[in-house]
Design a protein around this motif. Sequence first.
Motif, mmCIF file in Angstrom:
data_model
loop_
_atom_site.group_PDB
_atom_site.id
_atom_site.type_symbol
_atom_site.label_atom_id
_atom_site.label_comp_id
_atom_site.label_asym_id
_atom_site.label_seq_id
_atom_site.Cartn_x
_atom_site.Cartn_y
_atom_site.Cartn_z
ATOM 1 N N ILE A 37 29.167 42.389 40.418
ATOM 2 C CA ILE A 37 28.978 43.687 39.673
ATOM 3 C C ILE A 37 30.356 44.221 39.310
ATOM 4 O O ILE A 37 31.215 44.145 39.969
ATOM 5 C CB ILE A 37 28.076 44.694 40.469
ATOM 6 N N CYS A 38 30.613 44.637 38.009
ATOM 7 C CA CYS A 38 31.879 45.230 37.592
ATOM 8 C C CYS A 38 31.906 46.775 37.720
ATOM 9 O O CYS A 38 31.161 47.727 37.452
ATOM 10 C CB CYS A 38 31.971 45.053 36.084
ATOM 11 N N ASN A 39 32.679 47.048 39.059
ATOM 12 C CA ASN A 39 32.735 48.286 39.494
ATOM 13 C C ASN A 39 33.983 48.353 40.255
ATOM 14 O O ASN A 39 34.839 47.498 40.359
ATOM 15 C CB ASN A 39 31.545 48.912 40.217
ATOM 16 N N ARG A 40 34.653 49.664 40.432
ATOM 17 C CA ARG A 40 35.640 49.820 41.178
ATOM 18 C C ARG A 40 35.835 49.322 42.431
ATOM 19 O O ARG A 40 37.207 48.527 42.820
ATOM 20 C CB ARG A 40 36.154 51.381 41.310
ATOM 21 N N SER A 41 35.103 49.138 43.357
ATOM 22 C CA SER A 41 35.075 48.582 44.592
ATOM 23 C C SER A 41 34.824 47.268 44.738
ATOM 24 O O SER A 41 35.491 46.393 45.706
ATOM 25 C CB SER A 41 34.068 49.245 45.622
ATOM 26 N N SER A 42 34.120 46.657 43.706
ATOM 27 C CA SER A 42 34.094 45.181 43.623
ATOM 28 C C SER A 42 35.031 44.343 42.765
ATOM 29 O O SER A 42 34.952 43.071 42.508
ATOM 30 C CB SER A 42 32.427 44.861 43.210
ATOM 31 N N CYS A 43 35.834 45.052 42.237
ATOM 32 C CA CYS A 43 36.600 44.436 41.206
ATOM 33 C C CYS A 43 37.874 43.521 42.145
ATOM 34 O O CYS A 43 38.714 44.207 42.754
ATOM 35 C CB CYS A 43 37.405 45.164 40.233
ATOM 36 N N PRO A 44 38.130 42.242 41.850
ATOM 37 C CA PRO A 44 39.123 41.564 42.505
ATOM 38 C C PRO A 44 40.254 41.629 42.004
ATOM 39 O O PRO A 44 41.473 41.409 42.522
ATOM 40 C CB PRO A 44 38.619 40.093 42.453
ATOM 41 N N LEU A 45 40.468 42.023 40.930
ATOM 42 C CA LEU A 45 41.816 42.494 40.281
ATOM 43 C C LEU A 45 42.411 43.974 40.482
ATOM 44 O O LEU A 45 43.810 44.048 40.488
ATOM 45 C CB LEU A 45 41.757 42.231 38.705
ATOM 46 N N ALA A 46 41.559 44.771 40.621
ATOM 47 C CA ALA A 46 41.939 46.248 40.876
ATOM 48 C C ALA A 46 42.127 46.486 42.153
ATOM 49 O O ALA A 46 42.465 47.809 42.559
ATOM 50 C CB ALA A 46 41.143 46.867 40.139
ATOM 51 N N ASN A 47 41.903 45.475 43.132
ATOM 52 C CA ASN A 47 42.097 45.781 44.659
ATOM 53 C C ASN A 47 43.111 44.802 45.355
ATOM 54 O O ASN A 47 42.953 43.838 45.239
ATOM 55 C CB ASN A 47 40.857 45.632 45.402
ATOM 56 N N SER A 48 44.103 45.464 45.938
ATOM 57 C CA SER A 48 45.178 44.714 46.517
ATOM 58 C C SER A 48 44.709 43.889 47.814
ATOM 59 O O SER A 48 45.237 42.984 48.271
ATOM 60 C CB SER A 48 46.436 45.580 46.939
ATOM 61 N N ARG A 49 43.903 44.596 48.376
ATOM 62 C CA ARG A 49 42.940 43.990 49.678
ATOM 63 C C ARG A 49 41.615 43.612 49.357
ATOM 64 O O ARG A 49 40.932 44.544 49.100
ATOM 65 C CB ARG A 49 43.051 44.799 50.961
ATOM 66 N N TYR A 50 41.264 42.292 49.345
ATOM 67 C CA TYR A 50 40.291 41.839 48.916
ATOM 68 C C TYR A 50 39.668 40.579 49.759
ATOM 69 O O TYR A 50 40.546 39.888 50.288
ATOM 70 C CB TYR A 50 40.022 41.540 47.459
ATOM 71 N N VAL A 51 38.188 40.366 49.859
ATOM 72 C CA VAL A 51 37.782 39.165 50.563
ATOM 73 C C VAL A 51 36.585 38.944 49.976
ATOM 74 O O VAL A 51 35.763 39.596 49.364
ATOM 75 C CB VAL A 51 37.678 39.685 51.958
ATOM 76 N N THR A 52 36.344 37.414 49.835
ATOM 77 C CA THR A 52 35.167 37.142 49.527
ATOM 78 C C THR A 52 34.906 35.554 49.952
ATOM 79 O O THR A 52 35.709 34.956 50.915
ATOM 80 C CB THR A 52 35.272 36.642 47.886
ATOM 81 N N ILE A 53 33.737 34.768 49.761
ATOM 82 C CA ILE A 53 33.220 33.493 50.043
ATOM 83 C C ILE A 53 33.067 32.805 48.837
ATOM 84 O O ILE A 53 32.262 33.021 48.137
ATOM 85 C CB ILE A 53 32.022 33.761 51.058
ATOM 86 N N LEU A 54 33.677 31.469 49.155
ATOM 87 C CA LEU A 54 33.408 30.423 47.980
ATOM 88 C C LEU A 54 32.863 29.082 48.475
ATOM 89 O O LEU A 54 33.169 29.034 49.816
ATOM 90 C CB LEU A 54 34.717 30.082 47.195
ATOM 91 N N ASP A 55 32.271 28.570 47.789
ATOM 92 C CA ASP A 55 31.521 27.026 48.188
ATOM 93 C C ASP A 55 32.214 26.116 47.403
ATOM 94 O O ASP A 55 32.388 25.869 46.106
ATOM 95 C CB ASP A 55 30.084 27.137 47.496
ATOM 96 N N HIS A 56 32.671 25.018 48.149
ATOM 97 C CA HIS A 56 33.551 23.738 47.990
ATOM 98 C C HIS A 56 32.690 22.640 48.329
ATOM 99 O O HIS A 56 32.768 22.158 49.528
ATOM 100 C CB HIS A 56 34.913 23.695 48.096
ATOM 101 N N ASP A 57 31.602 22.076 47.438
ATOM 102 C CA ASP A 57 30.877 20.933 47.676
ATOM 103 C C ASP A 57 30.082 20.907 49.025
ATOM 104 O O ASP A 57 30.127 20.171 49.839
ATOM 105 C CB ASP A 57 31.822 19.664 47.912
ATOM 106 N N GLY A 58 29.343 22.170 49.104
ATOM 107 C CA GLY A 58 28.619 22.454 50.452
ATOM 108 C C GLY A 58 29.367 22.967 51.534
ATOM 109 O O GLY A 58 28.856 23.008 52.648
ATOM 110 N N VAL A 59 30.634 23.210 51.400
ATOM 111 C CA VAL A 59 31.519 23.911 52.556
ATOM 112 C C VAL A 59 31.733 25.127 52.096
ATOM 113 O O VAL A 59 32.321 25.539 51.037
ATOM 114 C CB VAL A 59 32.590 22.788 52.848
#
Length: 298
Positions: A37-59
């Motif tokens: 979602i495009c909002n202030r708290s979820s934007c990865p560009l407008a937050n210097s401290r950010y965390v997420t989870i990504l999938d690479h070939d099932g890992v």
Amino acid sequence: MQNDEVTWQIIRHSHCSYMTKIVTGNFCRNLYNVTGICNRSSCPLANSRYVTILDHDGVFYLYMKAIERAHMPNKQWERVKLPRNYDKALELIDKHLEFWPKFLVHKTKQRLTKMTQYRICMRKLQLKVREKIVTMPRKQTKREARREEKAERAAVLDKSIEQELLERLKKGVYGDIYNYPVQAYDNVLRMEEMQAASEDEEEEPEVEYVEGYDELEEEEDMEDFGGLAIDESLRNDGSDEEDEEIEAFNQKKLKRRQGGSESDQGNLKENSKLKKKGRVIIEVEHDDDTDQRQTAVQ
């Protein structure tokens, strides 16, 4: 120095290439957005401290961005591999995000839950047997059909030409003025011989009718061996009654043979005399119409 508020105002009110506006709201297509979602708290560009989870070939990997690495874009993100066990993955997230904002920790766990669920669904779908629809271009299909027709026509033509040449070769139309591959010709001849042999094997044997033996010939054959039969009977039993029967049989034999010679009568007399002594003369006929006498001792 990086200012998150200024960055957000520029992105929100000016232009952002990741923002997508639809009827239900604004969404973000950035790969690192934890909620989408495009909002202030979820934007990865407008937050210097950010965390997420990504999938690479099932890992699954936990990606973390800290403000201390803002001056190094190539090392801005730090990632940690999460275990496949869901409970252990949650424990690892709590360990690395112990002092992070509660909002980011909660959204990260939600993302992990959703990704785990769709990974389970993918495994179930892979185990099922499903039909795969493959599209074929129309031009390619028509091209292959035309090539098959041409190949069939060429094969029929080659076969007919080969048969015609073989027939002419057998008839001797060309004489000795041609040159042909001997091996191919031998192969054709061998195939024809094999076909002819198979046809002969398949044919049923014909029924032949043979004339029976004449009764007269059978009687004469038995008469020729009459002396031997008499000899055997005399050896078994030398009674007078059997002697009389044998003499009567010989008399009938002489009467049956019309025009018999006097030697036959002499043989019968000698045979009767020898019977009393335990001896019998056996007559053996030969091709040169000569008689050979043999004396058998009982």
